[in-house]
Design a protein around this motif. Structure first.
Motif, PDB file in Angstrom:
ATOM      1  N   PHE A 241      58.499  22.456  -0.657  1.00 46.64           N
ATOM      2  CA  PHE A 241      57.792  23.576  -1.286  1.00 46.64           C
ATOM      3  C   PHE A 241      58.731  24.401  -2.164  1.00 46.64           C
ATOM      4  N   GLY A 244      59.311  22.551  -5.261  1.00 50.66           N
ATOM      5  CA  GLY A 244      58.121  22.620  -6.112  1.00 50.66           C
ATOM      6  C   GLY A 244      57.935  24.001  -6.729  1.00 50.66           C
ATOM      7  N   PHE A 245      58.201  25.080  -5.967  1.00 49.57           N
ATOM      8  CA  PHE A 245      58.090  26.433  -6.508  1.00 49.57           C
ATOM      9  C   PHE A 245      59.075  26.663  -7.634  1.00 49.57           C
ATOM     10  N   PHE A 252      52.521  26.497  -7.683  1.00 48.79           N
ATOM     11  CA  PHE A 252      52.776  26.860  -6.280  1.00 48.79           C
ATOM     12  C   PHE A 252      51.915  28.040  -5.878  1.00 48.79           C
ATOM     13  N   TYR A 255      48.392  26.707  -5.338  1.00 50.30           N
ATOM     14  CA  TYR A 255      48.287  25.947  -4.079  1.00 50.30           C
ATOM     15  C   TYR A 255      48.238  26.889  -2.888  1.00 50.30           C
ATOM     16  N   ARG A 256      49.068  27.914  -2.882  1.00 48.91           N
ATOM     17  CA  ARG A 256      49.088  28.864  -1.766  1.00 48.91           C
ATOM     18  C   ARG A 256      47.768  29.620  -1.701  1.00 48.91           C
TER      19      ARG A 256
END
Length: 310
Positions: A241, A244-245, A252, A255-256
């Motif tokens: 993560f 990816g962030f 990101f 997605y969150r």
């Protein structure tokens, strides 16, 4: 004349046959004979065959049996060296080894049996009185019987008899004592069985406790390893993560937000009161996540409020 001679000859033959019959005797292979003249011993015959003697009442013949004779003794009670009362049943086998001495001492077999019975009973009582009950029935039975036989033989030799064997048919406690011993043995076996069961239960409890302890250790070790693996997985997930962030912060954030929508907006009794311009619903207003421009306020109206119900 010839008739008288024939009768006389027949008479002489008959008299001769009678004299031969009364003047002879036969000794069988299983017998010995004592020839008595007016009650006194004239001779002793031990070999089988045909013999001559004076007709009775001058001489008489007494036959004795040379075979092995049996004598069963009545059961008697004795006290062993360990102070236990015992019932002993014995029998003996003997033969006449000296016919002359036998005849002079006891005269006949019934009197010999009576004399020998008292000798055997006395020796059985004296020998077994020095032994214990255990030695009689287990360890030294043969030795005790041989000792009794030898002692009886020394005394029976005075009567012209030789004892071949003395056997103890039964050596046992009296009925009342046997019942008491049986009950004591039964109680002892029950006590041993109870001890064995108690020991088995104790060992079973120890094995069960050891197994439970090992199972607890195994489960705890497995839980520890699973926590370590789960922690490693979560760390790896967070690392992914984070990478990816760093590459695409907007994706990101999107997605969150999707995860937050899935966790909060569930079927059922969920209600939320939020402002229309709340950052929580920014992807509802614009897929890019940019804030919508505020609409001009209408005089005399209250600010708008939004409610979301799945």
């Amino acid at each position: 004349m010839n008739g008288y001679l024939r009768v006389g000859a027949l008479a002489l033959i008959g008299i001769a046959a009678v004299l031969f019959y009364v003047a002879t005797f036969v000794v069988q292979q299983t017998q010995s004979a004592i020839v008595l003249r007016f009650g006194a011993v004239r001779s002793v015959v031990t070999a089988p065959g045909l013999y001559f003697k004076l007709p009775a009442p001058f001489e008489q013949v007494v036959y004795l049996d040379n075979r092995i004779l049996d004598l069963d003794l009545p059961a008697q009670e004795i006290i062993a060296s360990d102070q236990k009362r015992l019932v002993v049943d014995a029998f003996t086998r003997y033969r006449i080894s000296d016919p002359l001495r036998f005849y002079q001492a006891v005269n006949n077999i019934p009197r010999a049996n009576s004399q020998l019975a008292s000798i055997v009973n006395g020796n059985v009582r004296s020998v077994l009185a020095e032994a214990t009950f255990t030695s009689m029935v287990r360890n030294d039975r043969s030795r005790l019987m041989n000792r009794i036989r030898d002692d009886v033989n020394r005394e029976a030799a005075r009567f012209g008899m030789t004892v071949v064997d003395v056997r103890l048919r039964r050596v046992d406690l009296p009925q009342a004592n046997s019942q008491a011993v049986f009950q004591r043995m039964q109680t002892e076996r029950q006590r041993e069985a109870a001890e064995a069961r108690a020991l088995g239960a104790q060992q079973a409890q120890e094995i069960r406790a050891r197994a439970e302890r090992e199972a607890t250790i195994i489960v705890a070790e497995a839980q520890r390893k699973s926590d370590e693996i789960r922690g490693q997985g979560e760390g790896e997930r967070n690392r992914i993560f984070a990478e990816g962030f760093g590459k695409d912060p907007e994706f990101f954030a999107f997605y969150r937000s999707m995860q937050a929508y899935e966790a909060s907006l569930k079927a059922g009794d969920t209600r939320m009161l939020l402002s229309p311009d709340s950052p929580f619903f920014r992807f509802f207003n614009d897929p890019t996540g940019r804030k919508a421009e505020a609409a001009p306020a209408v005089p005399g109206t209250a600010p708008a409020a939004g409610a979301a119900r799945p």
